[in-house]
Each structure stands twice: as structure tokens, then as C-alpha cells.
Design a protein around this motif. Structure first.
Motif, PDB file in Angstrom:
ATOM      1  N   ALA A  40     -72.382  43.726  17.875  1.00  0.00           N
ATOM      2  CA  ALA A  40     -71.031  43.331  17.493  1.00  0.00           C
ATOM      3  C   ALA A  40     -71.024  41.848  17.131  1.00  0.00           C
ATOM      4  O   ALA A  40     -70.661  40.993  17.936  1.00  0.00           O
ATOM      5  CB  ALA A  40     -70.058  43.619  18.633  1.00  0.00           C
ATOM      6  N   PRO A  41     -71.407  41.521  15.900  1.00  0.00           N
ATOM      7  CA  PRO A  41     -71.440  40.114  15.490  1.00  0.00           C
ATOM      8  C   PRO A  41     -70.034  39.593  15.177  1.00  0.00           C
ATOM      9  O   PRO A  41     -69.354  40.099  14.296  1.00  0.00           O
ATOM     10  CB  PRO A  41     -72.313  40.127  14.244  1.00  0.00           C
ATOM     11  CG  PRO A  41     -72.179  41.518  13.701  1.00  0.00           C
ATOM     12  CD  PRO A  41     -71.922  42.416  14.871  1.00  0.00           C
ATOM     13  N   CYS A  42     -69.609  38.576  15.919  1.00  0.00           N
ATOM     14  CA  CYS A  42     -68.292  37.974  15.703  1.00  0.00           C
ATOM     15  C   CYS A  42     -68.320  37.142  14.427  1.00  0.00           C
ATOM     16  O   CYS A  42     -69.215  36.309  14.232  1.00  0.00           O
ATOM     17  CB  CYS A  42     -67.922  37.094  16.894  1.00  0.00           C
ATOM     18  SG  CYS A  42     -66.374  36.184  16.686  1.00  0.00           S
ATOM     19  N   VAL A  44     -66.121  34.893  13.570  1.00  0.00           N
ATOM     20  CA  VAL A  44     -65.629  33.532  13.810  1.00  0.00           C
ATOM     21  C   VAL A  44     -66.754  32.680  14.378  1.00  0.00           C
ATOM     22  O   VAL A  44     -67.063  31.612  13.857  1.00  0.00           O
ATOM     23  CB  VAL A  44     -64.411  33.524  14.765  1.00  0.00           C
ATOM     24  CG1 VAL A  44     -64.004  32.087  15.127  1.00  0.00           C
ATOM     25  CG2 VAL A  44     -63.237  34.273  14.142  1.00  0.00           C
ATOM     26  N   THR A  45     -67.393  33.172  15.449  1.00  0.00           N
ATOM     27  CA  THR A  45     -68.422  32.389  16.141  1.00  0.00           C
ATOM     28  C   THR A  45     -69.805  32.550  15.521  1.00  0.00           C
ATOM     29  O   THR A  45     -70.723  31.798  15.861  1.00  0.00           O
ATOM     30  CB  THR A  45     -68.500  32.785  17.618  1.00  0.00           C
ATOM     31  OG1 THR A  45     -68.894  34.169  17.721  1.00  0.00           O
ATOM     32  CG2 THR A  45     -67.160  32.567  18.318  1.00  0.00           C
ATOM     33  N   LEU A  46     -69.977  33.534  14.640  1.00  0.00           N
ATOM     34  CA  LEU A  46     -71.259  33.843  14.011  1.00  0.00           C
ATOM     35  C   LEU A  46     -72.356  34.021  15.059  1.00  0.00           C
ATOM     36  O   LEU A  46     -73.468  33.503  14.928  1.00  0.00           O
ATOM     37  CB  LEU A  46     -71.638  32.789  12.974  1.00  0.00           C
ATOM     38  CG  LEU A  46     -70.699  32.702  11.777  1.00  0.00           C
ATOM     39  CD1 LEU A  46     -71.151  31.621  10.803  1.00  0.00           C
ATOM     40  CD2 LEU A  46     -70.572  34.038  11.058  1.00  0.00           C
ATOM     41  N   ALA A  47     -71.997  34.766  16.105  1.00  0.00           N
ATOM     42  CA  ALA A  47     -72.942  35.115  17.167  1.00  0.00           C
ATOM     43  C   ALA A  47     -72.647  36.538  17.608  1.00  0.00           C
ATOM     44  O   ALA A  47     -71.492  36.974  17.578  1.00  0.00           O
ATOM     45  CB  ALA A  47     -72.807  34.158  18.344  1.00  0.00           C
ATOM     46  N   ASP A  48     -73.676  37.258  18.016  1.00  0.00           N
ATOM     47  CA  ASP A  48     -73.476  38.599  18.546  1.00  0.00           C
ATOM     48  C   ASP A  48     -72.821  38.499  19.914  1.00  0.00           C
ATOM     49  O   ASP A  48     -73.243  37.701  20.753  1.00  0.00           O
ATOM     50  CB  ASP A  48     -74.814  39.343  18.662  1.00  0.00           C
ATOM     51  CG  ASP A  48     -75.208  40.007  17.370  1.00  0.00           C
ATOM     52  OD1 ASP A  48     -74.543  40.982  16.989  1.00  0.00           O
ATOM     53  OD2 ASP A  48     -76.186  39.556  16.743  1.00  0.00           O
ATOM     54  N   ALA A  49     -71.793  39.314  20.128  1.00  0.00           N
ATOM     55  CA  ALA A  49     -71.127  39.352  21.431  1.00  0.00           C
ATOM     56  C   ALA A  49     -72.080  39.934  22.471  1.00  0.00           C
ATOM     57  O   ALA A  49     -72.960  40.736  22.151  1.00  0.00           O
ATOM     58  CB  ALA A  49     -69.851  40.184  21.333  1.00  0.00           C
ATOM     59  N   GLU A  50     -71.904  39.514  23.696  1.00  0.00           N
ATOM     60  CA  GLU A  50     -72.748  39.953  24.808  1.00  0.00           C
ATOM     61  C   GLU A  50     -72.268  41.303  25.340  1.00  0.00           C
ATOM     62  O   GLU A  50     -71.071  41.603  25.261  1.00  0.00           O
ATOM     63  CB  GLU A  50     -72.700  38.926  25.941  1.00  0.00           C
ATOM     64  CG  GLU A  50     -73.260  37.568  25.582  1.00  0.00           C
ATOM     65  CD  GLU A  50     -74.754  37.587  25.303  1.00  0.00           C
ATOM     66  OE1 GLU A  50     -75.463  38.420  25.899  1.00  0.00           O
ATOM     67  OE2 GLU A  50     -75.209  36.759  24.484  1.00  0.00           O
ATOM     68  N   PRO A  51     -73.176  42.116  25.890  1.00  0.00           N
ATOM     69  CA  PRO A  51     -72.752  43.370  26.519  1.00  0.00           C
ATOM     70  C   PRO A  51     -71.682  43.102  27.586  1.00  0.00           C
ATOM     71  O   PRO A  51     -71.776  42.153  28.362  1.00  0.00           O
ATOM     72  CB  PRO A  51     -74.036  43.906  27.147  1.00  0.00           C
ATOM     73  CG  PRO A  51     -75.125  43.335  26.276  1.00  0.00           C
ATOM     74  CD  PRO A  51     -74.626  41.951  25.924  1.00  0.00           C
ATOM     75  N   GLU A  53     -68.664  42.150  26.890  1.00  0.00           N
ATOM     76  CA  GLU A  53     -67.653  41.302  26.271  1.00  0.00           C
ATOM     77  C   GLU A  53     -66.691  42.164  25.432  1.00  0.00           C
ATOM     78  O   GLU A  53     -67.057  43.234  24.959  1.00  0.00           O
ATOM     79  CB  GLU A  53     -68.361  40.282  25.383  1.00  0.00           C
ATOM     80  CG  GLU A  53     -67.535  39.089  25.007  1.00  0.00           C
ATOM     81  CD  GLU A  53     -68.360  38.017  24.289  1.00  0.00           C
ATOM     82  OE1 GLU A  53     -67.736  37.130  23.719  1.00  0.00           O
ATOM     83  OE2 GLU A  53     -69.610  38.081  24.294  1.00  0.00           O
ATOM     84  N   THR A  54     -65.484  41.660  25.224  1.00  0.00           N
ATOM     85  CA  THR A  54     -64.476  42.362  24.437  1.00  0.00           C
ATOM     86  C   THR A  54     -64.422  41.793  23.024  1.00  0.00           C
ATOM     87  O   THR A  54     -64.385  40.574  22.846  1.00  0.00           O
ATOM     88  CB  THR A  54     -63.090  42.220  25.094  1.00  0.00           C
ATOM     89  OG1 THR A  54     -63.149  42.773  26.402  1.00  0.00           O
ATOM     90  CG2 THR A  54     -62.032  42.952  24.311  1.00  0.00           C
ATOM     91  N   PHE A  76     -65.836  42.428  13.259  1.00  0.00           N
ATOM     92  CA  PHE A  76     -65.634  42.166  14.673  1.00  0.00           C
ATOM     93  C   PHE A  76     -65.210  40.714  14.861  1.00  0.00           C
ATOM     94  O   PHE A  76     -65.745  39.810  14.214  1.00  0.00           O
ATOM     95  CB  PHE A  76     -66.928  42.369  15.469  1.00  0.00           C
ATOM     96  CG  PHE A  76     -67.351  43.798  15.586  1.00  0.00           C
ATOM     97  CD1 PHE A  76     -66.607  44.705  16.322  1.00  0.00           C
ATOM     98  CD2 PHE A  76     -68.512  44.234  14.981  1.00  0.00           C
ATOM     99  CE1 PHE A  76     -67.012  46.028  16.442  1.00  0.00           C
ATOM    100  CE2 PHE A  76     -68.940  45.538  15.096  1.00  0.00           C
ATOM    101  CZ  PHE A  76     -68.180  46.450  15.826  1.00  0.00           C
ATOM    102  N   VAL A  77     -64.259  40.514  15.775  1.00  0.00           N
ATOM    103  CA  VAL A  77     -63.852  39.177  16.192  1.00  0.00           C
ATOM    104  C   VAL A  77     -63.804  39.187  17.710  1.00  0.00           C
ATOM    105  O   VAL A  77     -63.198  40.084  18.307  1.00  0.00           O
ATOM    106  CB  VAL A  77     -62.468  38.798  15.622  1.00  0.00           C
ATOM    107  CG1 VAL A  77     -61.978  37.479  16.189  1.00  0.00           C
ATOM    108  CG2 VAL A  77     -62.505  38.751  14.102  1.00  0.00           C
ATOM    109  N   ARG A  78     -64.466  38.216  18.334  1.00  0.00           N
ATOM    110  CA  ARG A  78     -64.383  38.094  19.791  1.00  0.00           C
ATOM    111  C   ARG A  78     -62.932  37.846  20.168  1.00  0.00           C
ATOM    112  O   ARG A  78     -62.288  36.958  19.599  1.00  0.00           O
ATOM    113  CB  ARG A  78     -65.188  36.896  20.277  1.00  0.00           C
ATOM    114  CG  ARG A  78     -66.649  37.130  20.415  1.00  0.00           C
ATOM    115  CD  ARG A  78     -67.257  35.889  21.080  1.00  0.00           C
ATOM    116  NE  ARG A  78     -68.517  36.177  21.662  1.00  0.00           N
ATOM    117  CZ  ARG A  78     -69.671  35.701  21.210  1.00  0.00           C
ATOM    118  NH1 ARG A  78     -69.691  34.909  20.156  1.00  0.00           N
ATOM    119  NH2 ARG A  78     -70.789  36.019  21.806  1.00  0.00           N
TER     120      ARG A  78
END
Length: 155
Positions: A40-42, A44-51, A53-54, A76-78
């Protein structure tokens, strides 16, 4: 060739943060708990969300141009993301580890070129596309799921 890859503005998504699942559904959005990384790459943050995480799965108009290429798709957006990431002359990890579809556009929003590339080979493709003075910016999409990943601008 200098370039910038920047996360998208979180402002359009802030009104979704903290809404109930029913309220999100009324706005055509879905809250998801991340099961694995990467996955799930956010945008906004340009990082994959952690398991655990919402993230919010939302529709986003990533190419709001007055041309036939005008486009929107799911991203996806964190939930709670506030600060867009900015990478200068560097490829963020979520792009570097995926198969990508890269599209070059001119100032009128018309596609001038496109290529599929492994993320680790993105930087030479950016240089090749920006060697053409008609290219104003690039759009990067994940080739397998097809979602918009990031915009690349000249640095």
C-alpha cells in the motif's frame, strides 16, 4: 539532468481522515488495514505503509488536463498523512522496487512517449525523456496494479 519526485498534496484527503466506514463509503472511499509490505504505497509520503497501519483507498484525478489524457484512478493515502515527500534526483523506494509504466507529457497535456521499466532503471529513463525539450513532466504508474504512483518534474 535534475528532477524532482514529490508526493501529492494531502489537502483534498484531510476531510476523510477519521470518518466512519459508512461516511467514507458515501464519499466513494474505503479504509483498509495494511496486511503486508510492500502493498500500500502512500501517494503523499511516497512510502509503503507498514503492516497494521491504516490507509484510505480513494479516487484521485492525477492528470487534470484539458486533453484526451485527463485521468483519475484509485490511490492509497495514509490516514493522517500531512507532509508531501520530496525527492530531488533520487527515486523513492516504492518506485524503485516495482515494475513501472512511465508516460511523458508536453505542456498541453499530450503524451509524447511512454515506456515500461523496472523501478531500479527509472533514473536513466527520466534522463532520456527529459532530454526532449518538448517533455514538460512525467507520470509514473505501477504497471501491474496500474495505479498512479508519482509525478516527475524537471529539477
Amino acid at each position: 539532468m535534475n528532477y524532482v519526485i514529490q508526493g501529492i498534496d494531502p489537502a483534498p484527503f484531510r476531510s476523510l481522515y477519521g470518518l466512519s466506514d459508512a461516511e467514507l463509503a458515501a464519499r466513494h472511499a474505503v479504509r483498509m488495514r495494511v496486511a503486508k509490505k510492500p502493498g500500500a504505497p502512500c501517494r503523499v509520503t511516497l512510502a509503503d505503509a507498514e503492516p497494521g497501519e491504516t490507509v484510505l483507498l480513494v479516487n484521485h484525478e492525477h492528470l487534470p488536463v484539458a486533453s484526451p489524457y485527463r485521468s483519475a484512478h484509485a490511490i492509497f493515502v495514509r490516514e493522517g498523512a500531512e507532509v508531501p515527500a520530496r525527492f530531488e534526483n533520487a527515486v523513492p523506494e516504492p518506485l524503485a522496487i516495482r515494475l513501472l509504466s512511465v508516460r511523458a507529457f508536453d505542456a498541453a497535456g499530450m503524451m509524447t512517449d511512454a515506456e515500461v521499466v523496472e523501478g531500479r532503471d527509472l533514473e536513466p529513463l527520466i534522463a532520456r525523456f527529459f532530454a526532449d525539450p518538448a517533455v514538460a513532466y512525467l507520470h509514473v504508474h505501477n504497471a501491474r496494479p496500474g495505479c498512479f504512483a508519482a509525478r516527475v518534474d524537471r529539477g
